[in-house]
Design a protein around this motif. Structure first.
Motif, PDB file in Angstrom:
ATOM      1  N   ASP A 153      11.873  31.511   9.278  1.00 23.20           N
ATOM      2  CA  ASP A 153      10.928  31.732   8.184  1.00 23.20           C
ATOM      3  C   ASP A 153      11.650  31.646   6.844  1.00 23.20           C
ATOM      4  N   PHE A 154      10.977  31.053   5.863  1.00 27.12           N
ATOM      5  CA  PHE A 154      11.536  30.974   4.512  1.00 27.12           C
ATOM      6  C   PHE A 154      10.396  30.889   3.514  1.00 27.12           C
ATOM      7  N   GLU A 155      10.396  31.790   2.532  1.00 25.96           N
ATOM      8  CA  GLU A 155       9.358  31.801   1.501  1.00 25.96           C
ATOM      9  C   GLU A 155       9.802  30.926   0.337  1.00 25.96           C
ATOM     10  N   GLY A 156       9.442  29.659   0.384  1.00 22.74           N
ATOM     11  CA  GLY A 156       9.822  28.745  -0.681  1.00 22.74           C
ATOM     12  C   GLY A 156       9.786  27.314  -0.190  1.00 22.74           C
ATOM     13  N   ASP A 157      10.343  26.401  -0.984  1.00 19.93           N
ATOM     14  CA  ASP A 157      10.374  24.986  -0.618  1.00 19.93           C
ATOM     15  C   ASP A 157      11.532  24.709   0.333  1.00 19.93           C
ATOM     16  N   ARG A 158      11.274  23.859   1.312  1.00 23.33           N
ATOM     17  CA  ARG A 158      12.310  23.420   2.250  1.00 23.33           C
ATOM     18  C   ARG A 158      12.377  21.895   2.171  1.00 23.33           C
ATOM     19  N   LYS A 179      11.816  27.663  -7.964  1.00 26.94           N
ATOM     20  CA  LYS A 179      11.353  28.616  -6.967  1.00 26.94           C
ATOM     21  C   LYS A 179      12.388  28.636  -5.851  1.00 26.94           C
ATOM     22  N   PRO A 180      12.362  29.638  -4.975  1.00 24.12           N
ATOM     23  CA  PRO A 180      13.321  29.637  -3.865  1.00 24.12           C
ATOM     24  C   PRO A 180      13.259  28.319  -3.097  1.00 24.12           C
ATOM     25  N   THR A 181      14.411  27.702  -2.907  1.00 23.55           N
ATOM     26  CA  THR A 181      14.470  26.368  -2.310  1.00 23.55           C
ATOM     27  C   THR A 181      15.672  26.240  -1.390  1.00 23.55           C
TER      28      THR A 181
END
Length: 233
Positions: A153-158, A179-181
């Motif tokens: 799981d990751f809250e942001g762009d991948r 943003k978190p990336t």
């Protein structure tokens, strides 16, 4: 002024570790009464005064601590370590200087290096943080299989940066947002078709970094620079 690391930063009298004490007393040759910058690598910093400067035991008086509540570095880099350890360590050092939150060593189908000296890697990142006067220490994570990593799981762009033109790709510049990336960089042989397909199925964005074919360490530094350039405008 030199920046030293102390794991537990607090108001009052504090002692540096043996390694930091040796550097302060023998390399920097600081003495009683000299000021020194300190950080815990977690967003807190202070200016202290040296009260004792023994060879392996430096004591510092701290009267005030300044803290940042949030890490300003939103980028995480996931990359396959290079066959040459020197080139991977170059990435650790320079990405720390540029500003990064976390580094994930990936074990991919075409990986040429599957073992890392984690203690050495973390020491190198710590040194780069101090040299660049930063107060946030990037985390160097344990190596992880690519297929396991992309399912976390990751809250942001991948973003998956790769060279395979058989897949639709947007420019990394166009995809970068403040943003978190996470940006994934493959090994010398790139990600396999199966790895790319699985990542895209799981919601990763497919990216390129222009028409030039870059070595792994160059791609990692270029991607980090692109992200910071775009998001700082």
């Amino acid at each position: 002024m030199h920046l030293s690391f102390i794991e537990n930063l607090s108001v009052g009298s504090v002692k540096l570790s043996t390694e930091e004490s040796l550097h302060v007393s023998k390399v920097l040759r600081l003495k009683n009464g000299n000021p020194i910058n300190l950080t815990d690598g977690k967003g807190s910093s202070a200016v202290g005064i040296i009260t004792a400067a023994a060879k392996k035991n430096v004591t510092i008086q701290i009267d005030e601590i300044h803290s940042e509540s949030e890490n300003p570095y939103l980028l995480e880099l996931a990359m396959a370590p290079t066959k040459s350890n020197d080139r991977f360590e170059l990435v650790l050092e320079k990405c720390t200087e540029l500003g990064i939150a976390r580094i994930h060593p990936l074990l991919t189908f075409h990986s040429e290096r599957r073992k890392l000296n984690m203690e050495r890697s973390k020491k190198l990142v710590l040194s780069a943080m101090k040299q660049s006067q930063k107060i946030w220490l990037p985390e160097v994570m344990e190596p992880i299989k690519f297929n396991d990593f992309i399912q976390q799981d990751f809250e942001g762009d991948r973003i998956l940066a790769h060279c395979n033109a058989d897949f639709n790709r947007a420019s990394l510049k166009a995809l970068s947002q403040k943003k978190p990336t996470i940006i994934c960089i493959g090994p010398e042989g790139d990600f396999s078709d199966e790895e790319i397909s699985l990542a895209l199925e799981l919601g990763f964005k497919s990216a390129h970094m222009g028409s030039e074919r870059l070595r792994t360490e160059t791609a990692a530094l270029f991607a980090t620079s692109i992200y910071h350039t775009v998001t700082s405008l």
